[in-house]
Design a protein around this motif. Structure first.
Motif, PDB file in Angstrom:
ATOM      1  N   GLU A 145      61.145  43.304  38.967  1.00 39.11           N
ATOM      2  CA  GLU A 145      60.004  43.104  39.851  1.00 39.11           C
ATOM      3  C   GLU A 145      60.412  42.955  41.315  1.00 39.11           C
TER       4      GLU A 145
ATOM      5  N   SER B 255      58.375  41.214  45.166  1.00 37.99           N
ATOM      6  CA  SER B 255      58.166  40.336  44.016  1.00 37.99           C
ATOM      7  C   SER B 255      56.961  40.792  43.205  1.00 37.99           C
TER       8      SER B 255
ATOM      9  N   HIS C 188      48.773  40.602  36.791  1.00 38.64           N
ATOM     10  CA  HIS C 188      50.110  40.327  36.264  1.00 38.64           C
ATOM     11  C   HIS C 188      50.283  40.825  34.830  1.00 38.64           C
TER      12      HIS C 188
ATOM     13  N   LEU D 137      51.997  33.886  36.854  1.00 37.75           N
ATOM     14  CA  LEU D 137      52.737  34.914  36.133  1.00 37.75           C
ATOM     15  C   LEU D 137      52.702  34.637  34.633  1.00 37.75           C
TER      16      LEU D 137
ATOM     17  N   CYS E 209      63.782  32.858  41.103  1.00 37.52           N
ATOM     18  CA  CYS E 209      64.180  33.862  40.122  1.00 37.52           C
ATOM     19  C   CYS E 209      65.449  33.413  39.394  1.00 37.52           C
TER      20      CYS E 209
ATOM     21  N   CYS F 233      61.742  38.221  38.842  1.00 34.03           N
ATOM     22  CA  CYS F 233      60.563  38.130  39.717  1.00 34.03           C
ATOM     23  C   CYS F 233      60.883  38.447  41.165  1.00 34.03           C
TER      24      CYS F 233
END
Length: 342
Positions: free
Chosen positions: A52, A59, A165, A192, A290, A323
């Motif tokens: 991502e 992101s 998402h 998310l 992340c 992410c």
């Protein structure tokens, strides 16, 4: 260096994904890569990276935020949009607003790196700073929305955001050779996570375990899971500032009650070490937030959960949602290395 293999997508599935993209805003279909380095650490488990970080704004946030902005613009022409953000949702809002020719105001907490504020200005957004943590910035954004007639784009607490998402899971369905053994992601406020859970239900993968990772000091979701009710943290003390919501959203807490959901917390040092290892092995620099997800492999969380019987062994394909994050560069990484290891 670990090999990185892009999984092919069936032609009919690719066409379907392109149709989905046109409905879901401004995101792109991101690569799904096999990580030989991570897979080697887990022995018999193949690890796939959903990259991502390669989204236009760096992101996953562009999926949900872009979808929400597009839907709002399709219904009416707002005077402008406003978003409170630790950085990534703000970037997604500014990007989508620029594409839609809408004025955008982004309210940041003071802990947000300066490089994020500059990126937002480069997108044409008006940037304001309010308070120390996201909750403070959100209060100011709501005030400005009322006084200036702006439409609020929530960073993570809106059904349209979750719907956007959810597209991640549809892409996984089209690309993976089999159903995942588990999915690993980072939780901040829970947007998310809600989107992934929604997507799993939509594609018939409701039984797939989902491992939710946070850092100590930004662990509102884990606190809620342990308490059996929503918990508001007294402060955000983690250096993973983009995880900086003091309270998880209600929908995330409801999903947490499912037996397939696991919540784990790592330290800032473990998250930092994870982004360092990821940079060395995969040649990609990501944010501390992340790093919390990546630490599930690099710090042995997956292996421990298997030993405890909370994840199966052997484990089927493990999907790591990378992410990403726009709030990191070499200078900030060096700063984090100094302050976290002092």
């Amino acid at each position: 260096m670990a090999a990185r293999i892009l999984l092919s997508v069936k032609p009919f599935a690719f066409k379907k994904m392109l149709r989905t993209m046109s409905k879901h805003g401004f995101h792109v279909v991101t690569p799904l890569l096999e990580s030989l380095g991570m897979s080697k650490r887990l022995g018999t488990t193949t690890v796939y990276l959903k990259m991502e970080n390669s989204q236009p704004t760096g992101s996953f946030k562009i999926r949900g935020v872009g979808y929400m902005c597009q839907n709002i613009a399709n219904v009416s022409k707002p005077a402008g949009v406003i978003c409170s953000s630790g950085g990534n949702a703000g970037m997604a809002t500014a990007y989508a607003a620029r594409k839609l020719n809408l004025p955008a105001t982004i309210v940041l907490p003071s802990v947000t790196p300066n490089l994020v504020a500059q990126k937002l200005k480069d997108q044409g957004a008006t940037v304001k700073v309010a308070g120390k943590v996201w909750d403070d910035a959100n209060a100011e954004a709501l005030r400005l929305a009322e006084t200036e007639g702006l439409t609020v784009i929530h960073s993570f607490n809106h059904p349209l955001v979750w719907k956007g998402h959810a597209s991640i899971v549809h892409e996984l369905k089209a690309s993976l050779p089999s159903k995942p053994g588990a999915i690993v992601l980072t939780v901040g406020g829970g947007g998310l996570f809600c989107g992934v859970m929604e997507g799993l239900d939509e594609v018939g993968w409701a039984g797939v375990p989902v491992l939710c990772m946070e850092t100590v000091g930004a662990d509102c979701f884990n606190a809620a899971v342990k308490a059996g009710d929503l918990v508001t943290l007294p402060d955000i003390t983690s250096k993973a500032t983009s995880l900086g919501s003091k309270t998880a959203i209600q929908q995330a807490f409801e999903y947490s009650k499912r037996s397939t959901v696991i919540s784990e917390v790592v330290t800032d040092l473990q998250a930092l070490e994870a982004i360092e290892l990821f940079l060395d092995e995969e040649r990609v620099l990501v944010e501390m937030a992340c790093g919390a997800a990546l630490a599930a492999v690099y710090s042995g969380v997956i292996q421990r959960l298997q030993e405890e019987g909370r994840l199966p062994k052997p484990l089927g394909p493990l999907v790591m949602i990378v992410c990403g994050g726009g709030g990191i560069n070499r200078a900030l990484l060096q700063h984090l290395q100094t302050v976290i290891r002092k």
